[in-house]
Design an enzyme around this catalytic site. Structure first.
Site, PDB file in Angstrom:
ATOM      1  N   ASN A   9      -9.760  -3.106   0.608  1.00  0.00           N
ATOM      2  CA  ASN A   9     -10.056  -4.541   0.497  1.00  0.00           C
ATOM      3  C   ASN A   9      -9.457  -5.246   1.691  1.00  0.00           C
ATOM      4  OD1 ASN A   9     -10.649  -7.233   0.076  1.00  0.00           O
ATOM      5  ND2 ASN A   9      -9.408  -7.332  -1.830  1.00  0.00           N
ATOM      6  N   LYS A  11      -9.479  -8.261   2.889  1.00  0.00           N
ATOM      7  CA  LYS A  11      -9.471  -9.725   2.634  1.00  0.00           C
ATOM      8  C   LYS A  11      -9.588 -10.254   4.010  1.00  0.00           C
ATOM      9  CE  LYS A  11      -6.461  -8.522  -1.144  1.00  0.00           C
ATOM     10  NZ  LYS A  11      -4.963  -8.933  -1.844  1.00  0.00           N
ATOM     11  N   HIS A  95     -12.445 -11.008  -7.688  1.00  0.00           N
ATOM     12  CA  HIS A  95     -11.214 -10.613  -7.447  1.00  0.00           C
ATOM     13  C   HIS A  95     -10.375 -12.004  -7.989  1.00  0.00           C
ATOM     14  CE1 HIS A  95      -7.512 -10.191  -5.069  1.00  0.00           C
ATOM     15  NE2 HIS A  95      -7.985  -8.999  -4.937  1.00  0.00           N
ATOM     16  N   GLU A  97      -8.130 -13.563  -6.477  1.00  0.00           N
ATOM     17  CA  GLU A  97      -8.044 -14.690  -5.356  1.00  0.00           C
ATOM     18  C   GLU A  97      -9.067 -15.491  -5.494  1.00  0.00           C
ATOM     19  OE1 GLU A  97      -6.966 -12.098  -2.092  1.00  0.00           O
ATOM     20  OE2 GLU A  97      -5.041 -11.487  -3.064  1.00  0.00           O
ATOM     21  N   GLU A 167      -6.537  -5.134 -12.087  1.00  0.00           N
ATOM     22  CA  GLU A 167      -5.601  -5.593 -10.776  1.00  0.00           C
ATOM     23  C   GLU A 167      -4.804  -6.789 -11.629  1.00  0.00           C
ATOM     24  OE1 GLU A 167      -7.036  -4.893  -6.818  1.00  0.00           O
ATOM     25  OE2 GLU A 167      -7.533  -6.878  -7.343  1.00  0.00           O
ATOM     26  N   GLY A 173      -0.221  -7.938  -3.838  1.00  0.00           N
ATOM     27  CA  GLY A 173       0.433  -8.113  -2.682  1.00  0.00           C
ATOM     28  C   GLY A 173       2.114  -8.873  -2.876  1.00  0.00           C
ATOM     29  N   SER A 212      -0.525  -3.564  -5.167  1.00  0.00           N
ATOM     30  CA  SER A 212       0.709  -2.993  -4.338  1.00  0.00           C
ATOM     31  C   SER A 212       0.592  -1.068  -4.685  1.00  0.00           C
ATOM     32  CB  SER A 212       2.108  -3.473  -4.882  1.00  0.00           C
ATOM     33  OG  SER A 212       1.983  -4.892  -4.615  1.00  0.00           O
TER      34      SER A 212
HETATM   35  P1  PGA Z   1      -2.647  -5.300  -2.741  1.00  0.00           P
HETATM   36  O1  PGA Z   1      -3.986  -6.100  -2.828  1.00  0.00           O
HETATM   37  O2  PGA Z   1      -2.825  -3.931  -2.499  1.00  0.00           O
HETATM   38  O3  PGA Z   1      -2.103  -6.001  -1.413  1.00  0.00           O
HETATM   39  O4  PGA Z   1      -1.628  -5.744  -3.684  1.00  0.00           O
HETATM   40  C1  PGA Z   1      -4.866  -5.300  -4.001  1.00  0.00           C
HETATM   41  C2  PGA Z   1      -6.046  -6.331  -4.001  1.00  0.00           C
HETATM   42  O5  PGA Z   1      -6.117  -7.569  -4.095  1.00  0.00           O
HETATM   43  O6  PGA Z   1      -7.201  -5.904  -4.232  1.00  0.00           O
END
Ligand code: PGA
Length: 256
Positions: A9, A11, A95, A97, A167, A173, A212
């Site tokens: 992903n 983003k 997601h 976000e 998640e 992140g 992460s």
């Molecule tokens: P990350 O994000 O691996 O940077 O923690 C995962 C995601 O948001 O899908």
């Protein structure tokens, strides 16, 4: 036996140039027997598909969102059918976000899932709890209600053609990963949630862990019984890191 699935992903990161470099670098690695999907910003999807035609890469392409509407006066939106038209096969939905920054409720995510399925896209539906919800002991309740809303909308069979991604929001992140035990407990609860409606769908559904994931922690997570791969954010921007994570998902041949 479920085939592992590893999804990148990106983003709102990357550029035409970084994508080309990523492809070039990834092509130099030995092919892996693991299903991979690269979820790109909308504007890079078509170009990535074109690049795939002339490369040896075996990676499917996905988007990170689609409209909850089929078509019409929705300025700035991109429909699921438009994505399918340009060869996109997968789409990330719900997601955290999008849920937190753009106010996507379970109902909106469910409407998006209906459009995705109608257009023939495979949905990767994300669920996950905040740190406060985890500390209040509400993790299972939160993720199961997010799951149920999707199951009510598209049913277990359609979901099982795509994937579910657990998640935990506090792990995205942040560098903080759920321990394999913490993640497995939630994955198991999610699988039981699907099983209560359709046991076959539950047995084939890939449930991915995201938050992460790095080459150094992927193998332990993917070794858990109900973790069938990962949804990778930050680490997927670096071809070698994404490759390292995908490598951790390869199931070793059992020679009897
Ligand atoms: P990350 O994000 O691996 O940077 O923690 C995962 C995601 O948001 O899908």
């Amino acid at each position: 036996m479920r085939n592992p699935l590893v999804v990148a992903n990106w983003k709102m990161n990357g550029s035409q140039e970084t994508m080309n470099k990523w492809i070039e670098e990834f092509t130099t690695f030995n092919p892996l027997l693991v299903e991979m999907v690269l979820c790109l910003p909308f504007v890079f999807i078509k170009d990535f598909k074109t690049r795939l035609l002339t490369s040896a890469l075996d990676i499917a392409v996905g988007a990170q969102n689609c409209s909850a509407e089929e078509n019409g006066a929705y300025t700035g939106e991109v429909s699921a059918q438009m994505l399918a038209d340009i060869g996109c096969q997968w789409v990330i939905l719900g997601h955290s976000e999008r849920r937190m920054l753009y106010g996507e409720t379970n109902d909106v995510v469910a409407k998006k899932a209906i459009q995705a399925v109608k257009a023939g896209l495979k949905p990767i539906v994300c669920v996950g709890e905040t740190l406060e919800q985890r500390q209040a002991g509400q993790t299972e309740e939160v993720v199961i209600s997010q799951l149920n809303s999707i199951l009510d909308a598209i049913g277990p069979e359609e979901l099982s053609k795509g994937a579910l991604a657990y998640e935990p929001i506090w792990a995205i992140g942040t560098g903080k990963t759920a321990t394999p035990e913490e993640a497995e407990a939630v994955h198991k609860a999610l699988r039981l949630g699907v099983e209560s409606r359709d046991s076959f769908a539950a047995s084939v559904l890939r449930i991915l862990y995201g938050g992460s994931v790095k080459p150094s922690n992927a193998a332990k997570l993917f070794a858990c019984a109900d973790i069938d791969g990962g949804l990778i954010g930050g680490a997927s921007l670096k071809a070698s890191d994404f490759y390292g994570i995908a490598q951790a998902a390869v199931v070793p041949d059992v020679i009897s």
